[in-house]
Enzyme design. Sequence first.
Site, PDB file in Angstrom:
ATOM      1  N   ARG A 152     -15.822   4.789   9.519  1.00  2.00           N
ATOM      2  CA  ARG A 152     -14.408   4.826   9.164  1.00  2.00           C
ATOM      3  C   ARG A 152     -13.994   6.245   8.807  1.00  2.00           C
ATOM      4  NH1 ARG A 152     -10.979   1.338   4.626  1.00  2.00           N
ATOM      5  NH2 ARG A 152      -9.191   2.751   4.606  1.00  2.00           N
ATOM      6  N   HIS A 200     -10.074  -7.327  -4.651  1.00  2.00           N
ATOM      7  CA  HIS A 200      -9.725  -6.274  -3.711  1.00  2.00           C
ATOM      8  C   HIS A 200     -10.090  -6.714  -2.297  1.00  2.00           C
ATOM      9  CE1 HIS A 200     -11.341  -2.722  -1.409  1.00  2.00           C
ATOM     10  NE2 HIS A 200     -10.124  -2.297  -1.666  1.00  2.00           N
ATOM     11  N   LYS A 213       0.861  -1.183   0.000  1.00  2.00           N
ATOM     12  CA  LYS A 213       0.000   0.000   0.000  1.00  2.00           C
ATOM     13  C   LYS A 213       0.898   1.234   0.000  1.00  2.00           C
ATOM     14  CE  LYS A 213      -3.868   0.339   0.402  1.00  2.00           C
ATOM     15  NZ  LYS A 213      -4.901   0.466  -0.668  1.00  2.00           N
TER      16      LYS A 213
END
Length: 482
Positions: free
Chosen positions: A461, A378, A251
């Site tokens: 989130r 994903h 990432k």
Amino acid sequence: MDGQRLHTETHPTHLEPQPQRSPQPQQPSAASTTGTASTTRRSAPATPTTITAIRLTPILVADPPLLNTQGVHQPYTPRLIVEVTTAGGATGLGETYGDTKYLDLARPLADALTGRQVTDLNALPRLAAEVCGDSTAATGADDVTAGGLRGVQTADKLRLSVLSGFEVACLDAWGRLAGLPVHALLGGKVRDRVDYSAYLFYRWAGHPGGRGGPDEGGGPDDWGAALDPPGIVAQARRFRDTYGFRSFKLKGGVFEPAQEIAAVRALAAAFPGHPLRLDPNGAWSVPTSIEVARELQDVLEYLEDPTSTTAHMAEVAARTDLPLATNMCVTTFAEIREAFTRDAVQVVLCDHHYWGGLRNTRELAAVCRAFGVGLSMHSNTHLGISLAAMTHVAATVPGLDHACDTHYPWQREDVLTERLAFTDGALPVSDAPGLGVTLDRDRLAALHERWLADDGTLRDRDDAAAMRAADPEWVVPEVPRW
């Protein structure tokens, strides 16, 4: 949703105000036959596949301080566990996002499904559109960098993200009743094991203030910090040694591109011949993306979402031979035509959560095959129910040529009686009825208690808010960041 709402669902299915502390969840009871327009349907003789009760349980799951271009993961992430019980005595499990905007859509859909058949899956999208409506949290169709870094957040996609949890639960219940694994309900498996990739992150040793650590029930995390190439290589080596992963995804979008190029080069040196990927979540400009692609074209399997929007991806794709992958530009069927006809992406990273379930994932796979576009999966923070669902649908998709992403090794907590175990970087495809997993109600209750005890700060989130715990001046960087 306020801080006093409970998880338990019988009928009607909704989250009722309750005291702050809740009892351990019990098995759902049979639904009563109430309602007006739906009374006739619900009072018809029940068959074994008739849905009699649905339970929605929002939870907070410990999450490590994994960095991305928008900030850092919060100490806990919200998930929603869906249970669908039938007249035949089977209870199917589903899992999806647990943020407030998803819970608000899940309640009316659960109400509307009670009394229907777990086999009536083709009616789910229309039913969701009718009873859920459009979320006020929806964003425009052009905002691919919305919070969560998983593409647009349109009203239809938000509904599909909720619907997917119900579809998986229905398939699980159906499989348990029929004595068939979910992959058999999808047409049968074409492979006996599904390969997964190690998901590498720049990360801190711990959350500011120790949040999410053992003192708060989050369990120990001995991974330590990884903020430079040696730290990333050490992380990758542990993933390989512990789980047998043979491909590695980093990432990116956290540090300047030169530092992330150095990290990928270090991985290539440490693991020669192993597939490598880099994902900066659209943080780079078109020129920067082209430069990085040229620098790493000899070592990367593909470059994921180097820049935002299909138009920008098409510009990069036209000037590099390195395949580009996405889980941000193509996350709905409406986005396929432009991306594929412009050759903007060469690999789509599907995600059954926001594509609308396992059957839609297979439809996406067929479209990708027609256009010669590769397919993989994903991942976002998830538990074992989602991983089991991913594995079942992946087992049915021909031409799945890339190892799938998964966050699962980062999650120290689960709601299953037994964690799914990787061997040589892969999961075996279960032939047990349904998903082949069993819910641990004690663990579910504990994670729901954490959700109840939260003041609302962590129920949605927000990676930028989590970053501000360390840097009060932090704001989400403008795109492109570099």
